[in-house]
Enzyme design. Structure first.
Site, PDB file in Angstrom:
ATOM      1  N   SER A   1      15.485   4.571 -19.334  1.00 24.53           N
ATOM      2  CA  SER A   1      14.139   4.214 -19.781  1.00 24.53           C
ATOM      3  C   SER A   1      13.058   4.921 -18.978  1.00 24.53           C
ATOM      4  O   SER A   1      11.903   5.004 -19.405  1.00 24.53           O
ATOM      5  CB  SER A   1      13.940   2.693 -19.661  1.00 24.53           C
ATOM      6  N   LYS A   2      13.409   5.456 -17.809  1.00 31.80           N
ATOM      7  CA  LYS A   2      12.412   6.080 -16.941  1.00 31.80           C
ATOM      8  C   LYS A   2      11.880   7.400 -17.492  1.00 31.80           C
ATOM      9  O   LYS A   2      10.847   7.891 -17.026  1.00 31.80           O
ATOM     10  CB  LYS A   2      13.003   6.292 -15.545  1.00 31.80           C
ATOM     11  N   ASP A   3      12.565   7.975 -18.486  1.00 33.35           N
ATOM     12  CA  ASP A   3      12.013   9.159 -19.142  1.00 33.35           C
ATOM     13  C   ASP A   3      10.615   8.881 -19.678  1.00 33.35           C
ATOM     14  O   ASP A   3       9.731   9.744 -19.644  1.00 33.35           O
ATOM     15  CB  ASP A   3      12.898   9.577 -20.323  1.00 33.35           C
TER      16      ASP A   3
ATOM     17  N   ALA B   1       7.987   8.902 -16.802  1.00 29.72           N
ATOM     18  CA  ALA B   1       7.847  10.225 -16.188  1.00 29.72           C
ATOM     19  C   ALA B   1       6.971  11.122 -17.051  1.00 29.72           C
ATOM     20  O   ALA B   1       6.024  11.751 -16.561  1.00 29.72           O
ATOM     21  CB  ALA B   1       9.215  10.857 -15.972  1.00 29.72           C
TER      22      ALA B   1
ATOM     23  N   THR C   1      14.234   7.213 -12.127  1.00 32.07           N
ATOM     24  CA  THR C   1      12.909   7.814 -12.259  1.00 32.07           C
ATOM     25  C   THR C   1      12.926   9.232 -11.715  1.00 32.07           C
ATOM     26  O   THR C   1      12.328  10.141 -12.293  1.00 32.07           O
ATOM     27  CB  THR C   1      11.847   6.979 -11.528  1.00 32.07           C
TER      28      THR C   1
END
Length: 346
Positions: free
Chosen positions: A47-49, A52, A79
């Site tokens: 989910s950190k895409d 970012a 992340t």
């Protein structure tokens, strides 16, 4: 006239719009209908895409980031991978301060993506100069032409999920979601998603997943930061020893704590029952769903969405290693044969 092909311009175009998958085997006998938001199907496998790309592009819009600059961040691994991926496409250098609790798999992946990695001790206070928070700040001060993402205290972290994850879940459930269960680390995923969903229907219950050894649940309930709550635990990217401003406690109805051991076994169970190769925090979310079921929280009309944050490949040396599981005391007589042994044909 020749038709244009359907190729994407680059890998970043694949971020978001992850699928919602109905869970069946692992929730057999549970009241309600259960879904997983499978964030591992982002190109960076988490989910950190979303954060970012959103934070970096906002910095570009504001003119504070130019090609050749350096992006610095504090990360438990996911992340950092996403930032490294975005940096490659956009032409930035990437420096990451990583918790020593992060799996070796994650650290190796960061290096493979060209990031410069500083591994910092996990079990020190947030204000200790060796902590990954303080190391990232120092590196930012020392590095000319750098920006520090600072996901724990960056409102854009929350905003990314308000603009993407929340609307996706609302649309994918046709607005029929009754409960959201999501891990809380920086708090961006749960807060941004919850903020959007609550605007659509204030009756949706938002349940945050916290770790034993973290301060978030007690802070939510009492408004007090209690350092006595803090002790070492193994789950990466879940819970905190500080209070991130990216967490909007007002939109979270309650927190539930899960253990290292049960979360590890739930991740392995997801993989074997649903065919979704689940990360450690996916197991934590699933363990929370199981505990909520046992507490009688759900009924036959419940439509529960659990956010599965990342991919199991980042934990091969941890929860998917029988040797690691045994070293933690997580394997006993009833679980030792959980993973089939390799048969060598000679």
């Amino acid at each position: 006239m020749q038709n244009k092909n359907k190729a994407h311009d680059n890998i970043l175009a694949l971020i978001g719009n992850t699928p919602l998958v109905r869970l069946k085997n692992i929730v057999n006998g549970f009241k309600g209908t259960f879904y997983a938001k499978v964030e591992a199907l982002n190109p960076g496998h988490s989910s950190k895409d979303r954060i970012a790309l959103h934070i970096i592009e906002e910095a570009e819009r504001q003119g504070i980031l130019s090609k050749g600059d350096t992006i610095i961040e504090t990360t438990s691994g996911n992340t950092g991978f996403s930032i490294a991926m975005v940096s490659i496409i956009k032409g930035y250098e990437c420096i990451l301060a990583v918790s020593s609790k992060s799996s070796q798999d994650k650290i190796d992946m960061l290096r493979a993506m060209g990031a410069k990695v500083y591994v910092c001790p996990a079990h020190v206070s947030a204000d200790d100069p060796r902590s990954y928070y303080q190391v990232a700040k120092r590196l930012h001060e020392e590095t000319k032409g750098s920006i520090y993402i600072n996901q724990y205290f960056n409102e854009l972290n929350t905003d990314a999920h308000y603009k993407s994850t929340g609307p996706e879940i609302w649309e994918q459930t046709n607005g029929e979601i009754t409960h959201l269960v999501a891990c809380s680390g920086t708090g961006g995923t749960i807060s941004g998603t919850a903020r959007y969903l609550k605007e659509q229907n204030p009756e949706i219950k938002i349940i945050g997943v916290d770790a034993f050894g973290s301060v978030l649940k007690k802070y939510h309930e009492t408004g007090e930061f209690d350092s006595n709550e803090i002790y070492p635990y193994r789950i990466e990217g879940l819970g905190k020893n500080l209070i991130p401003s990216a967490t909007d406690f007002e939109v979270i109805d309650e927190f539930i704590k899960v253990s290292d051991e049960e979360s590890a076994h739930r991740a392995r169970e997801i993989s074997k029952t649903e065919g979704i190769f689940a990360g450690y925090t996916c197991g934590a979310v699933m363990q929370a769903v199981k505990q909520l079921h046992e507490q009688g929280v759900f009924d036959d009309k419940s439509n529960v969405v659990a956010i599965f944050p990342d991919h199991g490949s980042r934990y091969m040396s941890k929860i998917y290693s029988d040797e690691w599981m045994e070293a933690q005391g997580f394997l006993n007589d009833s679980t030792v044969e959980e993973t089939p042994k390799v048969q060598v044909v000679r």
